[in-house]
Design a protein around this motif. Structure first.
Motif, PDB file in Angstrom:
ATOM      1  N   MET A   1      65.408   1.418  10.080  1.00  0.00           N
ATOM      2  CA  MET A   1      65.656   2.671   9.890  1.00  0.00           C
ATOM      3  C   MET A   1      65.657   3.038   8.764  1.00  0.00           C
ATOM      4  N   LYS A   2      65.260   4.689   8.278  1.00  0.00           N
ATOM      5  CA  LYS A   2      64.792   4.248   7.011  1.00  0.00           C
ATOM      6  C   LYS A   2      66.816   5.487   6.256  1.00  0.00           C
ATOM      7  N   VAL A   3      66.822   5.108   5.307  1.00  0.00           N
ATOM      8  CA  VAL A   3      68.143   5.561   5.107  1.00  0.00           C
ATOM      9  C   VAL A   3      67.708   6.854   3.437  1.00  0.00           C
ATOM     10  N   GLU A   4      68.412   7.706   3.621  1.00  0.00           N
ATOM     11  CA  GLU A   4      68.615   8.890   2.482  1.00  0.00           C
ATOM     12  C   GLU A   4      70.166   8.726   2.227  1.00  0.00           C
ATOM     13  N   LEU A   5      70.164   9.785   0.423  1.00  0.00           N
ATOM     14  CA  LEU A   5      70.734  10.165   0.351  1.00  0.00           C
ATOM     15  C   LEU A   5      71.293  11.625   0.690  1.00  0.00           C
ATOM     16  N   VAL A   6      71.918  11.982   0.267  1.00  0.00           N
ATOM     17  CA  VAL A   6      71.969  13.593   1.397  1.00  0.00           C
ATOM     18  C   VAL A   6      71.474  14.642   0.196  1.00  0.00           C
ATOM     19  N   THR A   7      71.610  13.848  -1.192  1.00  0.00           N
ATOM     20  CA  THR A   7      71.323  14.841  -2.824  1.00  0.00           C
ATOM     21  C   THR A   7      70.006  14.755  -2.933  1.00  0.00           C
ATOM     22  N   THR A   8      69.211  13.431  -1.917  1.00  0.00           N
ATOM     23  CA  THR A   8      68.152  13.269  -1.978  1.00  0.00           C
ATOM     24  C   THR A   8      67.043  14.365  -1.016  1.00  0.00           C
ATOM     25  N   LEU A   9      67.851  14.166   0.256  1.00  0.00           N
ATOM     26  CA  LEU A   9      67.639  14.938   1.286  1.00  0.00           C
ATOM     27  C   LEU A   9      67.324  16.891   0.989  1.00  0.00           C
ATOM     28  N   LYS A  10      68.671  17.351  -0.182  1.00  0.00           N
ATOM     29  CA  LYS A  10      68.934  18.269  -0.800  1.00  0.00           C
ATOM     30  C   LYS A  10      67.703  19.419  -1.299  1.00  0.00           C
ATOM     31  N   ARG A  11      66.931  17.835  -2.013  1.00  0.00           N
ATOM     32  CA  ARG A  11      66.108  17.702  -3.414  1.00  0.00           C
ATOM     33  C   ARG A  11      64.732  17.649  -2.727  1.00  0.00           C
ATOM     34  N   HIS A  12      64.918  17.186  -1.030  1.00  0.00           N
ATOM     35  CA  HIS A  12      62.921  16.868  -0.688  1.00  0.00           C
ATOM     36  C   HIS A  12      63.441  17.255   0.728  1.00  0.00           C
ATOM     37  N   ALA A  13      63.693  17.148   1.281  1.00  0.00           N
ATOM     38  CA  ALA A  13      64.114  18.229   2.098  1.00  0.00           C
ATOM     39  C   ALA A  13      62.502  18.205   2.785  1.00  0.00           C
ATOM     40  N   THR A  14      61.415  19.137   2.012  1.00  0.00           N
ATOM     41  CA  THR A  14      60.216  19.283   3.133  1.00  0.00           C
ATOM     42  C   THR A  14      58.926  18.068   3.331  1.00  0.00           C
ATOM     43  N   ARG A  15      59.026  16.965   2.423  1.00  0.00           N
ATOM     44  CA  ARG A  15      58.683  15.714   2.329  1.00  0.00           C
ATOM     45  C   ARG A  15      58.934  15.116   3.142  1.00  0.00           C
ATOM     46  N   ILE A  16      60.771  15.333   3.253  1.00  0.00           N
ATOM     47  CA  ILE A  16      61.548  14.080   4.818  1.00  0.00           C
ATOM     48  C   ILE A  16      60.864  14.507   6.059  1.00  0.00           C
ATOM     49  N   LEU A  17      61.360  15.561   5.632  1.00  0.00           N
ATOM     50  CA  LEU A  17      60.911  15.941   7.030  1.00  0.00           C
ATOM     51  C   LEU A  17      59.641  15.812   7.704  1.00  0.00           C
ATOM     52  N   SER A  18      58.298  16.133   6.613  1.00  0.00           N
ATOM     53  CA  SER A  18      56.783  16.001   7.008  1.00  0.00           C
ATOM     54  C   SER A  18      56.789  14.357   7.754  1.00  0.00           C
ATOM     55  N   GLU A  19      57.594  13.443   6.617  1.00  0.00           N
ATOM     56  CA  GLU A  19      57.636  12.141   6.409  1.00  0.00           C
ATOM     57  C   GLU A  19      58.057  11.856   8.469  1.00  0.00           C
ATOM     58  N   LEU A  20      59.187  12.586   8.562  1.00  0.00           N
ATOM     59  CA  LEU A  20      59.713  12.047   9.918  1.00  0.00           C
ATOM     60  C   LEU A  20      58.899  12.983  11.078  1.00  0.00           C
ATOM     61  N   ARG A  21      57.773  14.089  10.821  1.00  0.00           N
ATOM     62  CA  ARG A  21      57.126  14.574  11.753  1.00  0.00           C
ATOM     63  C   ARG A  21      55.934  13.475  11.901  1.00  0.00           C
ATOM     64  N   HIS A  22      55.917  12.236  10.611  1.00  0.00           N
ATOM     65  CA  HIS A  22      54.716  11.481  11.120  1.00  0.00           C
ATOM     66  C   HIS A  22      55.097   9.911  11.560  1.00  0.00           C
ATOM     67  N   SER A  23      56.356   9.423  11.113  1.00  0.00           N
ATOM     68  CA  SER A  23      56.843   8.855  11.647  1.00  0.00           C
ATOM     69  C   SER A  23      57.329   8.839  12.790  1.00  0.00           C
ATOM     70  N   LYS A  24      57.982   9.476  13.211  1.00  0.00           N
ATOM     71  CA  LYS A  24      59.066   9.437  14.189  1.00  0.00           C
ATOM     72  C   LYS A  24      60.307   8.627  14.346  1.00  0.00           C
ATOM     73  N   GLU A  25      60.484   8.058  13.168  1.00  0.00           N
ATOM     74  CA  GLU A  25      61.043   7.357  12.462  1.00  0.00           C
ATOM     75  C   GLU A  25      62.944   7.537  11.877  1.00  0.00           C
ATOM     76  N   PRO A  26      63.948   7.377  13.137  1.00  0.00           N
ATOM     77  CA  PRO A  26      64.863   8.782  12.142  1.00  0.00           C
ATOM     78  C   PRO A  26      65.789   8.171  11.111  1.00  0.00           C
ATOM     79  N   ILE A  27      66.080   8.840  10.154  1.00  0.00           N
ATOM     80  CA  ILE A  27      66.384   8.842   9.298  1.00  0.00           C
ATOM     81  C   ILE A  27      68.426   9.318   9.228  1.00  0.00           C
ATOM     82  N   LEU A  28      68.620   8.010   8.580  1.00  0.00           N
ATOM     83  CA  LEU A  28      70.108   8.162   8.281  1.00  0.00           C
ATOM     84  C   LEU A  28      70.723   8.591   7.047  1.00  0.00           C
ATOM     85  N   ILE A  29      71.186   9.706   7.260  1.00  0.00           N
ATOM     86  CA  ILE A  29      71.145  10.548   5.428  1.00  0.00           C
ATOM     87  C   ILE A  29      72.868  10.288   5.306  1.00  0.00           C
ATOM     88  N   THR A  30      73.596   9.601   4.295  1.00  0.00           N
ATOM     89  CA  THR A  30      74.401   9.185   3.849  1.00  0.00           C
ATOM     90  C   THR A  30      74.829  10.318   2.821  1.00  0.00           C
TER      91      THR A  30
END
Length: 85
Positions: free
Chosen positions: A1-30
Motif C-alpha cells: 500500500m502506498k503511503v503519502e504525507l498529508v502535506t504531499t497530498l495538499k501539494r500534489h493532489a492532482t498527481r496523486i489522484l491520477s495515480e490512484l485512478r490508474h493503479s487502483k491501489e489505496p493510499i494511506l494518508i499520514t
C-alpha cells in the motif's frame, strides 16, 4: 500500500489522484506520522459498500436464526403472497 504525507497530498493532489485512478491501489494518508485517512478509488469504495451491506444482511440472518426468529418455507410463501397482492 502506498503511503503519502498529508502535506504531499495538499501539494500534489492532482498527481496523486491520477495515480490512484490508474493503479487502483489505496493510499494511506499520514499526518504527523500517524495514519489519518485512506484514499480509495470511487468504484472500489462503492464495491466495498455493497459488500458490506451483503455481509450485514448475512449477519442479521444469522442473528435471527440464533434467536429463533424463523419461519417455514410455507409460512414465508404465505407472507410473500400477502405482500405481493
Amino acid at each position: 500500500m502506498k503511503v503519502e504525507l498529508v502535506t504531499t497530498l495538499k501539494r500534489h493532489a492532482t498527481r496523486i489522484l491520477s495515480e490512484l485512478r490508474h493503479s487502483k491501489e489505496p493510499i494511506l494518508i499520514t499526518e504527523h506520522g500517524q495514519p489519518s485517512a485512506y484514499l480509495v478509488d470511487v468504484d472500489d469504495y462503492l464495491l466495498m459498500q455493497q459488500r458490506l451491506q451483503i455481509l450485514e444482511g448475512i449477519a442479521k440472518g444469522e442473528r435471527a436464526i440464533e434467536e429463533g426468529r424463523v419461519v417455514t418455507q410455507q409460512q414465508a410463501k404465505q407472507q410473500m403472497s400477502k405482500w405481493l397482492s
